[in-house]
Design a protein around this motif. Sequence first.
Motif, PDB file in Angstrom:
ATOM      1  N   PHE A 105      27.546  25.703  22.413  1.00  0.00           N
ATOM      2  CA  PHE A 105      26.831  24.866  23.244  1.00  0.00           C
ATOM      3  C   PHE A 105      25.309  25.106  23.475  1.00  0.00           C
ATOM      4  CE2 PHE A 105      31.004  22.846  24.067  1.00  0.00           C
ATOM      5  CZ  PHE A 105      30.657  21.552  23.980  1.00  0.00           C
ATOM      6  N   ARG A 106      25.364  26.671  23.529  1.00  0.00           N
ATOM      7  CA  ARG A 106      23.932  27.083  23.894  1.00  0.00           C
ATOM      8  C   ARG A 106      23.343  27.690  22.622  1.00  0.00           C
ATOM      9  NH1 ARG A 106      23.296  31.496  28.705  1.00  0.00           N
ATOM     10  NH2 ARG A 106      24.021  32.935  26.973  1.00  0.00           N
ATOM     11  N   GLU A 107      24.088  27.871  21.768  1.00  0.00           N
ATOM     12  CA  GLU A 107      23.741  28.412  20.391  1.00  0.00           C
ATOM     13  C   GLU A 107      22.812  29.585  20.453  1.00  0.00           C
ATOM     14  OE1 GLU A 107      20.979  25.122  18.983  1.00  0.00           O
ATOM     15  OE2 GLU A 107      22.675  24.606  17.452  1.00  0.00           O
ATOM     16  N   GLN A 108      23.559  30.683  21.288  1.00  0.00           N
ATOM     17  CA  GLN A 108      23.122  31.827  21.284  1.00  0.00           C
ATOM     18  C   GLN A 108      24.109  32.722  22.030  1.00  0.00           C
ATOM     19  OE1 GLN A 108      19.576  31.367  24.094  1.00  0.00           O
ATOM     20  NE2 GLN A 108      20.553  32.523  25.607  1.00  0.00           N
ATOM     21  N   GLU A 109      24.433  34.119  21.652  1.00  0.00           N
ATOM     22  CA  GLU A 109      25.490  34.986  22.493  1.00  0.00           C
ATOM     23  C   GLU A 109      25.355  35.084  23.942  1.00  0.00           C
ATOM     24  OE1 GLU A 109      28.076  35.247  20.564  1.00  0.00           O
ATOM     25  OE2 GLU A 109      27.193  34.389  18.814  1.00  0.00           O
ATOM     26  N   LEU A 110      26.121  35.497  24.527  1.00  0.00           N
ATOM     27  CA  LEU A 110      26.025  35.775  26.104  1.00  0.00           C
ATOM     28  C   LEU A 110      24.792  37.075  26.083  1.00  0.00           C
ATOM     29  CD1 LEU A 110      29.688  36.058  27.431  1.00  0.00           C
ATOM     30  CD2 LEU A 110      27.800  34.379  28.166  1.00  0.00           C
ATOM     31  N   ALA A 111      24.138  37.131  27.062  1.00  0.00           N
ATOM     32  CA  ALA A 111      23.372  38.390  27.252  1.00  0.00           C
ATOM     33  C   ALA A 111      24.018  39.612  27.877  1.00  0.00           C
ATOM     34  CB  ALA A 111      22.163  37.813  28.246  1.00  0.00           C
ATOM     35  N   GLU A 112      23.558  40.664  27.910  1.00  0.00           N
ATOM     36  CA  GLU A 112      24.212  41.828  28.422  1.00  0.00           C
ATOM     37  C   GLU A 112      24.513  41.468  29.620  1.00  0.00           C
ATOM     38  OE1 GLU A 112      23.286  46.507  29.245  1.00  0.00           O
ATOM     39  OE2 GLU A 112      22.031  45.288  27.874  1.00  0.00           O
ATOM     40  N   GLU A 113      23.628  40.914  30.735  1.00  0.00           N
ATOM     41  CA  GLU A 113      23.915  40.674  32.050  1.00  0.00           C
ATOM     42  C   GLU A 113      25.216  39.678  32.137  1.00  0.00           C
ATOM     43  OE1 GLU A 113      24.067  41.437  35.888  1.00  0.00           O
ATOM     44  OE2 GLU A 113      23.028  42.583  34.600  1.00  0.00           O
ATOM     45  N   GLU A 114      25.121  38.497  31.411  1.00  0.00           N
ATOM     46  CA  GLU A 114      25.933  37.752  31.485  1.00  0.00           C
ATOM     47  C   GLU A 114      27.372  37.995  31.053  1.00  0.00           C
ATOM     48  OE1 GLU A 114      23.312  33.587  30.489  1.00  0.00           O
ATOM     49  OE2 GLU A 114      24.002  34.979  28.805  1.00  0.00           O
ATOM     50  N   GLU A 115      27.384  38.867  29.865  1.00  0.00           N
ATOM     51  CA  GLU A 115      28.520  39.709  29.402  1.00  0.00           C
ATOM     52  C   GLU A 115      29.415  40.559  30.539  1.00  0.00           C
ATOM     53  OE1 GLU A 115      31.865  40.179  27.234  1.00  0.00           O
ATOM     54  OE2 GLU A 115      30.051  39.254  26.337  1.00  0.00           O
ATOM     55  N   LYS A 116      28.480  41.449  31.397  1.00  0.00           N
ATOM     56  CA  LYS A 116      28.928  41.841  32.506  1.00  0.00           C
ATOM     57  C   LYS A 116      29.600  41.014  33.529  1.00  0.00           C
ATOM     58  CE  LYS A 116      27.493  45.432  35.845  1.00  0.00           C
ATOM     59  NZ  LYS A 116      26.477  46.119  36.410  1.00  0.00           N
ATOM     60  N   LEU A 117      28.813  39.987  33.944  1.00  0.00           N
ATOM     61  CA  LEU A 117      29.336  39.073  34.992  1.00  0.00           C
ATOM     62  C   LEU A 117      30.568  38.533  34.618  1.00  0.00           C
ATOM     63  CD1 LEU A 117      25.954  37.455  36.169  1.00  0.00           C
ATOM     64  CD2 LEU A 117      27.478  39.118  37.550  1.00  0.00           C
ATOM     65  N   SER A 118      30.558  38.063  33.384  1.00  0.00           N
ATOM     66  CA  SER A 118      31.839  37.402  32.900  1.00  0.00           C
ATOM     67  C   SER A 118      33.092  38.239  32.829  1.00  0.00           C
ATOM     68  CB  SER A 118      31.876  36.887  31.419  1.00  0.00           C
ATOM     69  OG  SER A 118      31.338  37.474  30.435  1.00  0.00           O
ATOM     70  N   GLN A 119      33.019  39.618  32.533  1.00  0.00           N
ATOM     71  CA  GLN A 119      34.070  40.537  32.326  1.00  0.00           C
ATOM     72  C   GLN A 119      34.567  40.547  33.981  1.00  0.00           C
ATOM     73  OE1 GLN A 119      35.701  41.860  30.243  1.00  0.00           O
ATOM     74  NE2 GLN A 119      34.715  40.653  28.693  1.00  0.00           N
ATOM     75  N   GLU A 120      33.597  40.488  34.926  1.00  0.00           N
ATOM     76  CA  GLU A 120      33.829  40.765  36.377  1.00  0.00           C
ATOM     77  C   GLU A 120      34.899  39.468  36.699  1.00  0.00           C
ATOM     78  OE1 GLU A 120      30.412  41.225  38.638  1.00  0.00           O
ATOM     79  OE2 GLU A 120      30.057  43.517  37.849  1.00  0.00           O
ATOM     80  N   VAL A 121      34.464  38.298  36.213  1.00  0.00           N
ATOM     81  CA  VAL A 121      35.095  37.027  36.792  1.00  0.00           C
ATOM     82  C   VAL A 121      36.417  37.087  35.998  1.00  0.00           C
ATOM     83  CG1 VAL A 121      35.519  34.584  36.636  1.00  0.00           C
ATOM     84  CG2 VAL A 121      33.068  35.714  37.065  1.00  0.00           C
ATOM     85  N   TRP A 122      36.633  37.498  34.825  1.00  0.00           N
ATOM     86  CA  TRP A 122      37.706  37.607  33.952  1.00  0.00           C
ATOM     87  C   TRP A 122      38.995  38.581  34.794  1.00  0.00           C
ATOM     88  CZ3 TRP A 122      39.422  33.655  31.744  1.00  0.00           C
ATOM     89  CH2 TRP A 122      38.482  32.872  30.838  1.00  0.00           C
ATOM     90  N   GLU A 123      38.328  39.711  35.048  1.00  0.00           N
ATOM     91  CA  GLU A 123      39.253  40.612  35.877  1.00  0.00           C
ATOM     92  C   GLU A 123      39.762  40.299  37.223  1.00  0.00           C
ATOM     93  OE1 GLU A 123      36.855  44.098  35.977  1.00  0.00           O
ATOM     94  OE2 GLU A 123      36.594  44.676  34.005  1.00  0.00           O
ATOM     95  N   GLU A 124      38.932  39.566  38.075  1.00  0.00           N
ATOM     96  CA  GLU A 124      39.361  38.798  39.163  1.00  0.00           C
ATOM     97  C   GLU A 124      40.280  37.576  38.921  1.00  0.00           C
ATOM     98  OE1 GLU A 124      39.545  38.163  43.411  1.00  0.00           O
ATOM     99  OE2 GLU A 124      38.607  39.791  42.198  1.00  0.00           O
ATOM    100  N   VAL A 125      40.322  36.825  37.710  1.00  0.00           N
ATOM    101  CA  VAL A 125      41.181  36.071  37.698  1.00  0.00           C
ATOM    102  C   VAL A 125      42.365  36.366  37.126  1.00  0.00           C
ATOM    103  CG1 VAL A 125      42.037  34.139  35.793  1.00  0.00           C
ATOM    104  CG2 VAL A 125      39.600  34.188  36.735  1.00  0.00           C
ATOM    105  N   TYR A 126      42.496  37.870  36.335  1.00  0.00           N
ATOM    106  CA  TYR A 126      43.915  38.187  35.780  1.00  0.00           C
ATOM    107  C   TYR A 126      44.409  39.030  37.263  1.00  0.00           C
ATOM    108  CZ  TYR A 126      42.035  37.708  31.298  1.00  0.00           C
ATOM    109  OH  TYR A 126      41.512  37.100  30.030  1.00  0.00           O
ATOM    110  N   ARG A 127      43.340  39.656  38.009  1.00  0.00           N
ATOM    111  CA  ARG A 127      44.306  40.209  39.173  1.00  0.00           C
ATOM    112  C   ARG A 127      44.821  39.223  40.065  1.00  0.00           C
ATOM    113  NH1 ARG A 127      40.244  43.257  39.898  1.00  0.00           N
ATOM    114  NH2 ARG A 127      39.036  41.927  41.234  1.00  0.00           N
ATOM    115  N   LYS A 128      44.295  38.119  40.250  1.00  0.00           N
ATOM    116  CA  LYS A 128      45.104  37.148  40.961  1.00  0.00           C
ATOM    117  C   LYS A 128      46.304  36.542  40.660  1.00  0.00           C
ATOM    118  CE  LYS A 128      41.143  35.439  43.635  1.00  0.00           C
ATOM    119  NZ  LYS A 128      40.004  34.211  43.988  1.00  0.00           N
ATOM    120  N   GLU A 129      46.327  36.273  39.068  1.00  0.00           N
ATOM    121  CA  GLU A 129      47.478  35.942  38.418  1.00  0.00           C
ATOM    122  C   GLU A 129      48.726  36.963  38.512  1.00  0.00           C
ATOM    123  OE1 GLU A 129      46.396  34.845  34.410  1.00  0.00           O
ATOM    124  OE2 GLU A 129      45.771  32.808  34.993  1.00  0.00           O
TER     125      GLU A 129
END
Length: 283
Positions: free
Chosen positions: A256-280
């Motif tokens: 949808f954005r026609e570009q990859e995640l920036a470094e800071e976005e990649e870092k933030l997304s990993q933090e979100v996924w870790e929080e999601v998995y921890r709650k699951e």
Amino acid sequence: IFGPLDRLSPVILKDEWGPVAFLPMPYSEPARVRVMMNKLGMEEAEKVKTYEEAEKILSSRMLSLLPDEGEGMRKIALAHVYAAGGMSSESERPLSIGGYDQIPDEVFAPYDYTALGHLHRPQKTKRDSEKIQYSGSLMRYSFDEVRQKKGIIVGTIDGEGNVSTTFREMLPLHQVREIQGSFADIMAKEGSEDYLQIVLTDSEPVIDAMPKLREKYPNALGVEQDMGYKDDDGERRIRLESMSDEDIFRAFVSHFREQELAEEEEKLSQEVWEEVYRKENAK
């Protein structure tokens, strides 16, 4: 300005060659024309169902009111209609749906010239003919009209009824226009009192953009942010069952954005996924 249909009458002016009749035909729904016909004792009012039929009746009525010498008189129609071949803008009030209201040029065949009203874009109904034209609105009434020229048509008519026209553009004190760029770049520009649609191209959200922009652009009417996302085309070329959650998210952003995640976005997304998995896992 002309009022009730049953009280309309031609206006006749004179030039060096003689009289010129201006015949008013205000916007008229078929039902209103039927009411006019009944008031005037005209027959077969119940048969008028379409806009074309209504306009023909109105035209016929106007022509019948010309004096006896009207047969050879030069005639100009003033008609408020949606003429076939005309291109509309988003600011016009729709008259009906599906072309039912469109009036063909043939209705105006008895006239040397037809000055049309309703559509805001200056235009001819036929590219190679000056006989039937919209002068358009004098001002821009929506951002859909920012690229339209606004002005008036100046016409001349000779003794034989031949018409030539010239479009003269008019520039208002404050234009309606669109400006585009990053928030910082737009704020760095010289201020303006034009009526503006502002499109921000920042890749990150701009908080409270409008109050800040109005400090420099007091007549700003709208602001939107184009972060480079494209519309969904409905096609799917990935196999979700073989991808991790993180890969699905990256593919979504890339599509949808026609570009990859920036470094800071990649870092933030990993933090979100870790929080999601921890709650699951805690369930």
